[in-house]
Motif scaffolding. Sequence first.
Motif, PDB file in Angstrom:
ATOM      1  N   ARG A  44      57.911  34.837  51.374  1.00 52.55           N
ATOM      2  CA  ARG A  44      56.908  35.831  51.723  1.00 52.55           C
ATOM      3  C   ARG A  44      56.122  36.289  50.472  1.00 52.55           C
ATOM      4  N   ALA A  45      56.812  36.347  49.353  1.00 55.24           N
ATOM      5  CA  ALA A  45      56.149  36.776  48.110  1.00 55.24           C
ATOM      6  C   ALA A  45      55.046  35.801  47.706  1.00 55.24           C
ATOM      7  N   VAL A  46      55.267  34.522  48.033  1.00 55.06           N
ATOM      8  CA  VAL A  46      54.236  33.535  47.718  1.00 55.06           C
ATOM      9  C   VAL A  46      52.938  33.852  48.460  1.00 55.06           C
ATOM     10  N   VAL A  47      53.089  34.232  49.736  1.00 49.79           N
ATOM     11  CA  VAL A  47      51.905  34.577  50.535  1.00 49.79           C
ATOM     12  C   VAL A  47      51.173  35.757  49.899  1.00 49.79           C
ATOM     13  N   TRP A  48      51.930  36.812  49.530  1.00 49.87           N
ATOM     14  CA  TRP A  48      51.289  37.990  48.921  1.00 49.87           C
ATOM     15  C   TRP A  48      50.697  37.656  47.548  1.00 49.87           C
ATOM     16  N   LEU A  49      51.326  36.707  46.853  1.00 51.67           N
ATOM     17  CA  LEU A  49      50.771  36.289  45.564  1.00 51.67           C
ATOM     18  C   LEU A  49      49.406  35.646  45.743  1.00 51.67           C
ATOM     19  N   LEU A  50      49.290  34.813  46.793  1.00 50.99           N
ATOM     20  CA  LEU A  50      47.989  34.194  47.061  1.00 50.99           C
ATOM     21  C   LEU A  50      46.953  35.237  47.475  1.00 50.99           C
ATOM     22  N   VAL A  51      47.401  36.234  48.274  1.00 48.03           N
ATOM     23  CA  VAL A  51      46.489  37.309  48.670  1.00 48.03           C
ATOM     24  C   VAL A  51      46.024  38.082  47.427  1.00 48.03           C
ATOM     25  N   GLY A  52      46.968  38.387  46.534  1.00 54.74           N
ATOM     26  CA  GLY A  52      46.611  39.105  45.310  1.00 54.74           C
ATOM     27  C   GLY A  52      45.660  38.309  44.433  1.00 54.74           C
ATOM     28  N   TYR A  53      45.888  36.992  44.382  1.00 52.67           N
ATOM     29  CA  TYR A  53      44.983  36.149  43.582  1.00 52.67           C
ATOM     30  C   TYR A  53      43.578  36.134  44.184  1.00 52.67           C
ATOM     31  N   GLY A  54      43.523  36.075  45.520  1.00 52.93           N
ATOM     32  CA  GLY A  54      42.214  36.112  46.165  1.00 52.93           C
ATOM     33  C   GLY A  54      41.486  37.419  45.914  1.00 52.93           C
ATOM     34  N   VAL A  55      42.215  38.518  45.999  1.00 50.16           N
ATOM     35  CA  VAL A  55      41.609  39.823  45.698  1.00 50.16           C
ATOM     36  C   VAL A  55      41.126  39.863  44.252  1.00 50.16           C
ATOM     37  N   GLY A  56      41.938  39.329  43.355  1.00 49.81           N
ATOM     38  CA  GLY A  56      41.550  39.317  41.941  1.00 49.81           C
ATOM     39  C   GLY A  56      40.302  38.498  41.697  1.00 49.81           C
ATOM     40  N   MET A  57      40.190  37.333  42.396  1.00 50.06           N
ATOM     41  CA  MET A  57      38.997  36.504  42.230  1.00 50.06           C
ATOM     42  C   MET A  57      37.747  37.212  42.752  1.00 50.06           C
ATOM     43  N   LEU A  58      37.888  37.865  43.924  1.00 43.09           N
ATOM     44  CA  LEU A  58      36.747  38.591  44.480  1.00 43.09           C
ATOM     45  C   LEU A  58      36.334  39.742  43.569  1.00 43.09           C
ATOM     46  N   ALA A  59      37.316  40.470  43.069  1.00 41.59           N
ATOM     47  CA  ALA A  59      37.011  41.593  42.179  1.00 41.59           C
ATOM     48  C   ALA A  59      36.374  41.110  40.877  1.00 41.59           C
ATOM     49  N   SER A  60      36.861  39.989  40.341  1.00 39.67           N
ATOM     50  CA  SER A  60      36.299  39.473  39.088  1.00 39.67           C
ATOM     51  C   SER A  60      34.863  38.997  39.284  1.00 39.67           C
ATOM     52  N   TRP A  61      34.568  38.441  40.464  1.00 39.54           N
ATOM     53  CA  TRP A  61      33.189  38.017  40.742  1.00 39.54           C
ATOM     54  C   TRP A  61      32.254  39.215  40.798  1.00 39.54           C
ATOM     55  N   GLN A  62      32.689  40.274  41.460  1.00 32.06           N
ATOM     56  CA  GLN A  62      31.880  41.496  41.489  1.00 32.06           C
ATOM     57  C   GLN A  62      31.758  42.106  40.096  1.00 32.06           C
ATOM     58  N   LEU A  63      32.867  42.077  39.342  1.00 31.03           N
ATOM     59  CA  LEU A  63      32.844  42.625  37.982  1.00 31.03           C
ATOM     60  C   LEU A  63      31.880  41.845  37.098  1.00 31.03           C
ATOM     61  N   ARG A  64      31.819  40.522  37.299  1.00 32.79           N
ATOM     62  CA  ARG A  64      30.910  39.710  36.501  1.00 32.79           C
ATOM     63  C   ARG A  64      29.449  40.100  36.795  1.00 32.79           C
ATOM     64  N   SER A  65      29.132  40.379  38.041  1.00 32.37           N
ATOM     65  CA  SER A  65      27.767  40.805  38.372  1.00 32.37           C
ATOM     66  C   SER A  65      27.428  42.121  37.700  1.00 32.37           C
ATOM     67  N   VAL A  66      28.386  43.057  37.745  1.00 35.48           N
ATOM     68  CA  VAL A  66      28.152  44.352  37.097  1.00 35.48           C
ATOM     69  C   VAL A  66      27.979  44.181  35.600  1.00 35.48           C
ATOM     70  N   ARG A  67      28.804  43.341  35.000  1.00 31.76           N
ATOM     71  CA  ARG A  67      28.718  43.131  33.556  1.00 31.76           C
ATOM     72  C   ARG A  67      27.424  42.429  33.169  1.00 31.76           C
ATOM     73  N   ASP A  68      26.944  41.518  34.020  1.00 34.30           N
ATOM     74  CA  ASP A  68      25.662  40.872  33.722  1.00 34.30           C
ATOM     75  C   ASP A  68      24.533  41.896  33.706  1.00 34.30           C
ATOM     76  N   ILE A  69      24.561  42.811  34.672  1.00 32.69           N
ATOM     77  CA  ILE A  69      23.537  43.860  34.700  1.00 32.69           C
ATOM     78  C   ILE A  69      23.651  44.744  33.466  1.00 32.69           C
ATOM     79  N   GLU A  70      24.883  45.123  33.111  1.00 37.00           N
ATOM     80  CA  GLU A  70      25.084  45.969  31.933  1.00 37.00           C
ATOM     81  C   GLU A  70      24.649  45.254  30.657  1.00 37.00           C
ATOM     82  N   ALA A  71      24.903  43.923  30.589  1.00 34.56           N
ATOM     83  CA  ALA A  71      24.500  43.170  29.401  1.00 34.56           C
ATOM     84  C   ALA A  71      22.985  43.133  29.260  1.00 34.56           C
TER      85      ALA A  71
END
Length: 419
Positions: A44-71
Amino acid sequence: MPAAVAGVRFGVLPATNATFVAAIAIITSLLVSSAADDIELLSRAVVWLLVGYGVGMLASWQLRSVRDIEARQAPYAAANQLMSQLHHLAQRGRVGLDSVQLAVELEANLRRRTGAEQVGVFTIGPTGQSELLACHGDRLALGAFHDQIRQNGTRPPELAELVLRGADGLRGRVLLIRDKGWSDEDLAVGQEITDEYVLRLDTAVLFDDVRLMATAEERNRIAREMHDGVAQEIVALGYVVDEIETVSEEPEIRALAASLRDEISRVVTELRFSIFDLRHQVTEHRLPAALTEYARELSHGSELRVHLVLDESGQSLPMWMESELLRIAQEAIGNVRKHAQAENLWVTLQSDGVDVKLRIEDDGIGNATPKERHWGLQTMTERAERIGACLTIGSRPGGGTIVSLSNTGSLPLEKDRHT
């Protein structure tokens, strides 16, 4: 959670690393565990690990957009912060933003503290060209010594060199001349005084360029407003007057309409020259070219014969000095065109990169005296003071007026500025 937090705070790579470490931990636990419940829990932890990785990827993509604007906004934010600090300091009166004033103050302090008999303050502008901002003594000799130091680094014993060094390298030099020579203690005192001014002076030189760009943009804006607003309305009035002259059968009304039409044409011509004055400026350190273009425009728009003499040698004058000289020439030439009733106009410019002479004379009616609520002559005098020059206005032999500007020799005006 580690993968999601890493993606939110740091980006793709940390989120991937956190997921990889967690996966290694799960695999290791599966290998060492034999209990069925533990294996099911880790699965079960493997499933949650994949969910956490997906959330991290989505958050990093949004963070990259914000950082591009700030740059993209970062340079403007930094510039806004610096301009706000300069504005605050200027309002408090603790720092001047006039490079010439600061250079004169530095030169006066060096003479007082070191006993120097001649001082020249040279700065390196954004274009890399050395400019003489302030001088006490022989301008030509100090300029020659400066060129000699730049070429081969040699100097006579009576000459001392102090460096204006900023955070990004050499920002200029200060040359001092004293007959009895210089000791290490004298040079240390001079360098200490110079170091106190270098940051303020470097900032003021940069601000001069910003001020020139802002002034040019504002002049262009005013010219556009005049062309699209007042000029068009006056032209429309001319059409109305033409209509009145056409439909009226009264000779007096037709004569008055014709006279008014001539006056409107004169005003439109004056507006056209005013718009040209506002838009006309020095580009690429070429004051002679700017004067030539101005004289050509003047000769095309009037019956005045313009005689232009340009004698330029050595390096170009500083941009701020060339701009002031052009405005002085424009004001003097405009006065001739509007008031002198002259047939000939002589414009003479002599410059060797240090000393400059500007002479404007006409064969008109003369009597160039200040008039109430007219600020042209006062403005020319103030501009001359700005570049450390002396402006004189007098009668021309045979009739007319002579406007003469010079920054050569020993000028009482310059001594007053130093005091």
